[in-house]
Design a protein around this motif. Structure first.
Motif, mmCIF file in Angstrom:
data_model
loop_
_atom_site.group_PDB
_atom_site.id
_atom_site.type_symbol
_atom_site.label_atom_id
_atom_site.label_comp_id
_atom_site.label_asym_id
_atom_site.label_seq_id
_atom_site.Cartn_x
_atom_site.Cartn_y
_atom_site.Cartn_z
ATOM 1 N N GLY B 167 24.781 25.514 0.771
ATOM 2 C CA GLY B 167 24.150 26.817 0.949
ATOM 3 C C GLY B 167 24.090 27.586 -0.362
ATOM 4 O O GLY B 167 23.067 28.196 -0.694
ATOM 5 N N ALA B 168 25.181 27.550 -1.124
ATOM 6 C CA ALA B 168 25.206 28.264 -2.400
ATOM 7 C C ALA B 168 24.185 27.670 -3.371
ATOM 8 O O ALA B 168 23.505 28.403 -4.099
ATOM 9 N N LEU B 169 24.057 26.356 -3.377
ATOM 10 C CA LEU B 169 23.091 25.716 -4.271
ATOM 11 C C LEU B 169 21.664 26.045 -3.833
ATOM 12 O O LEU B 169 20.774 26.286 -4.663
ATOM 13 N N GLY B 170 21.456 26.055 -2.495
ATOM 14 C CA GLY B 170 20.132 26.420 -1.990
ATOM 15 C C GLY B 170 19.792 27.870 -2.334
ATOM 16 O O GLY B 170 18.647 28.194 -2.662
ATOM 17 N N ALA B 171 20.798 28.740 -2.294
ATOM 18 C CA ALA B 171 20.577 30.154 -2.596
ATOM 19 C C ALA B 171 20.176 30.359 -4.056
ATOM 20 O O ALA B 171 19.463 31.312 -4.384
ATOM 21 N N MET B 172 20.621 29.455 -4.935
ATOM 22 C CA MET B 172 20.231 29.578 -6.346
ATOM 23 C C MET B 172 18.726 29.424 -6.496
ATOM 24 O O MET B 172 18.074 30.200 -7.207
ATOM 25 N N GLY B 173 18.156 28.418 -5.834
ATOM 26 C CA GLY B 173 16.708 28.242 -5.895
ATOM 27 C C GLY B 173 16.002 29.412 -5.226
ATOM 28 O O GLY B 173 15.022 29.957 -5.746
ATOM 29 N N TYR B 174 16.529 29.812 -4.076
ATOM 30 C CA TYR B 174 15.883 30.874 -3.321
ATOM 31 C C TYR B 174 15.886 32.185 -4.099
ATOM 32 O O TYR B 174 14.962 33.001 -3.952
ATOM 33 N N ALA B 175 16.908 32.383 -4.960
ATOM 34 C CA ALA B 175 16.984 33.619 -5.754
ATOM 35 C C ALA B 175 15.746 33.793 -6.633
ATOM 36 O O ALA B 175 15.389 34.923 -6.989
ATOM 37 N N LEU B 176 15.084 32.692 -6.984
ATOM 38 C CA LEU B 176 13.899 32.788 -7.834
ATOM 39 C C LEU B 176 12.693 33.309 -7.075
ATOM 40 O O LEU B 176 11.694 33.708 -7.675
ATOM 41 N N SER B 177 12.749 33.272 -5.732
ATOM 42 C CA SER B 177 11.582 33.649 -4.940
ATOM 43 C C SER B 177 11.833 34.805 -3.983
ATOM 44 O O SER B 177 10.883 35.383 -3.462
ATOM 45 N N CYS B 178 13.087 35.123 -3.723
ATOM 46 C CA CYS B 178 13.399 36.142 -2.723
ATOM 47 C C CYS B 178 12.969 37.523 -3.233
ATOM 48 O O CYS B 178 13.425 37.969 -4.286
ATOM 49 N N PRO B 179 12.076 38.201 -2.509
ATOM 50 C CA PRO B 179 11.508 39.448 -3.012
ATOM 51 C C PRO B 179 12.389 40.679 -2.806
ATOM 52 O O PRO B 179 12.059 41.753 -3.292
ATOM 53 N N GLU B 180 13.482 40.548 -2.103
ATOM 54 C CA GLU B 180 14.301 41.729 -1.798
ATOM 55 C C GLU B 180 15.087 42.176 -3.021
ATOM 56 O O GLU B 180 15.496 41.355 -3.849
ATOM 57 N N SER B 181 15.322 43.495 -3.108
ATOM 58 C CA SER B 181 16.026 43.970 -4.294
ATOM 59 C C SER B 181 17.374 44.620 -3.978
ATOM 60 O O SER B 181 18.156 44.866 -4.886
ATOM 61 N N SER B 182 17.679 44.862 -2.697
ATOM 62 C CA SER B 182 18.922 45.571 -2.385
ATOM 63 C C SER B 182 20.118 44.619 -2.331
ATOM 64 O O SER B 182 20.069 43.592 -1.639
ATOM 65 N N PRO B 183 21.208 44.924 -3.040
ATOM 66 C CA PRO B 183 22.424 44.101 -2.944
ATOM 67 C C PRO B 183 22.968 44.052 -1.527
ATOM 68 O O PRO B 183 23.590 43.063 -1.126
ATOM 69 N N THR B 184 22.734 45.125 -0.755
ATOM 70 C CA THR B 184 23.178 45.119 0.638
ATOM 71 C C THR B 184 22.500 43.983 1.398
ATOM 72 O O THR B 184 23.146 43.262 2.173
ATOM 73 N N PHE B 185 21.196 43.836 1.163
ATOM 74 C CA PHE B 185 20.448 42.750 1.808
ATOM 75 C C PHE B 185 21.066 41.400 1.445
ATOM 76 O O PHE B 185 21.288 40.547 2.307
ATOM 77 N N VAL B 186 21.353 41.213 0.161
ATOM 78 C CA VAL B 186 21.922 39.937 -0.297
ATOM 79 C C VAL B 186 23.262 39.684 0.379
ATOM 80 O O VAL B 186 23.534 38.587 0.884
ATOM 81 N N ALA B 187 24.101 40.746 0.391
ATOM 82 C CA ALA B 187 25.439 40.580 0.956
ATOM 83 C C ALA B 187 25.371 40.171 2.422
ATOM 84 O O ALA B 187 26.217 39.414 2.894
ATOM 85 N N ILE B 188 24.354 40.631 3.136
ATOM 86 C CA ILE B 188 24.269 40.285 4.556
ATOM 87 C C ILE B 188 23.499 38.992 4.779
ATOM 88 O O ILE B 188 24.020 38.020 5.324
ATOM 89 N N TRP B 189 22.246 38.966 4.321
ATOM 90 C CA TRP B 189 21.364 37.880 4.769
ATOM 91 C C TRP B 189 21.520 36.605 3.961
ATOM 92 O O TRP B 189 21.393 35.511 4.513
ATOM 93 N N HIS B 190 21.765 36.731 2.673
ATOM 94 C CA HIS B 190 22.054 35.506 1.912
ATOM 95 C C HIS B 190 23.352 34.875 2.400
ATOM 96 O O HIS B 190 23.446 33.661 2.566
#
Lengths: 212, 211
Positions: B167-190
């Protein structure tokens, strides 16, 4: 094996041998494996008193795992703890497999003596061995033929087939195990001579493996 | 075959034990996993516009994923051995998740009340965890395959750790495309996406990690 008999003396004997074996001392490796086999035998006997026939199989299965996984040993931990963890894993695996297969095959001791044929005659044995070998995967069959029937060393067999020494070892072990299983499974009419159990005192290592 | 014969066969010309087996098996599939998720992200979603990379958002996601990858990677490599010390890697995983949760909570607290819903859900909360999960699947397959060749004796935990790493490795790739900017969003949905991947690993562990 290290829990009840808090075996610090076993660890003391095992560790120097094992460390020498890990760095490539073949004699020490041989001694380590023999020592481990003894420990494993009593470990499994105590834990599967109703399955004593399977103890030696499991000892061998575990020794093979020890050999294949020796790279995963971390010197920060006792060798006996590492060995116990592998042995326990193999034991759990056996129980799980048995749960699924239970009732599919008869124990030798339950077979009616009258249904058994006499002593195996040499030609039959050889013919049946060929039949059994044909049913093995090509690579296992070849490895067994070379090392057990033609009498090559493992290294020579490896050179002949182009496989690594380690994989020849695994192929031979898996292949022989599979042969034993086939002998156990085979209906008497197709394999009568081989399927008869050894007469006289049973081989201490259990059932039909003495044929191989 | 007699046990003595087996011992003889195993010991003959055995040579020294192979070194660094865990790293040699795990690192290549981890690299493969990151590359797959990057390719999937760029191909299916496309990269963020270049100016996004001047904002902290993608870097927060990358740092979070990388920190978790370190912790989960260490945990996975430890669980691939029959006996190992697990406290340190578990602590690292806990610290990464805890730190991200703190940052997420703090930003939410500092966000004006009428923008908070947006900070939590963004535009993509429904798809984000699933996409992240999808991008992690190649890594998950590779990691489980690698662990199968090692010696995990706690298959459920090992599967869970491997899944979290994937999951962490997949999130690295996804970070290049994920349009959200709020850290709160990352903390929850990522975190949710990675937890889902970890859960799949946990389910697969006992089935796949047999040796």
């Amino acid at each position: 094996m290290n829990e009840e008999h808090a075996s610090s003396d076993v660890e003391n004997r095992l560790r120097p041998l094992w460390m020498a074996a890990q760095s490539g001392d073949e004699r020490a490796y041989r001694q380590t494996l023999a020592l481990m086999a003894t420990r494993l035998r009593s470990f499994f006997r105590r834990r599967m008193p109703t399955l004593l026939d399977d103890v030696e199989d499991l000892v061998q299965e575990t020794l093979l795992a020890v050999h294949l996984q020796r790279g995963t040993y971390d010197p920060a931990f006792p060798v006996s703890a590492w060995l116990t963890a592998i042995a326990r894993h193999k034991l759990v695996d056996l129980f799980r497999r048995r749960d699924r297969k239970e009732g599919l095959h008869d124990e030798y001791d339950d077979v009616d003596e009258a249904e058994l044929a006499g002593e195996p005659a040499e030609p039959h044995a050889r013919r049946d061995l060929a039949v059994l070998l044909r049913a093995l995967p090509e690579t296992q069959r070849r490895a067994i033929e070379l090392t057990k029937l033609e009498g090559l060393s493992v290294a020579e067999a490896a050179a002949r087939t182009g496989a690594s020494v380690a994989s020849i070892k695994v192929l031979v072990h898996r292949g022989l195990k599979r042969l034993v299983e086939q002998v156990k499974k085979a209906p008497p009419e197709t394999l009568a001579p081989l399927a008869s159990p050894p007469r006289g005192p049973r081989n201490a290592r259990g059932g039909p493996s003495c044929f191989l | 075959m007699h046990t003595e014969q087996l011992i003889d066969m195993l010991a003959r010309d055995a040579g020294p034990a192979p070194r660094a087996v865990v790293a040699r098996r795990l690192l290549p599939v981890m690299l493969m996993g990151v590359l797959c998720s990057v390719v999937l992200a760029l191909w299916l979603i496309g990269p963020l516009p270049a100016e996004s990379f001047q904002t902290p958002a993608p870097w927060v996601k990358l740092a979070y994923a990388a920190a978790l990858a370190v912790g989960a990677g260490l945990l996975t490599s430890r669980l691939a051995r029959p006996v190992a010390e697990l406290f340190t890697p578990r602590l690292l995983v806990g610290l990464a998740v805890g730190a991200m949760a703190l940052i997420g909570a703090a930003t939410l607290f500092l966000t004006p009340a009428q923008e908070r819903v947006d900070a939590v859900f963004g535009q993509t909360w429904l798809t984000c965890p699933w996409t992240l999960l999808g991008f992690s699947l190649p890594a998950l397959a590779g990691i489980l395959w690698a662990m199968r060749g090692l010696a995990p004796t706690r298959p459920r935990q090992a599967g869970w750790a491997g899944g979290l790493l994937a999951g962490a490795l997949g999130a690295m790739g996804y970070a290049l495309s994920c349009p959200e900017s709020s850290p709160t969003f990352v903390a929850i949905w990522h975190t949710a996406g990675m937890a889902m991947t970890a859960y799949i690993g946990r389910l697969l562990g006992p089935i796949v990690l047999r040796w």
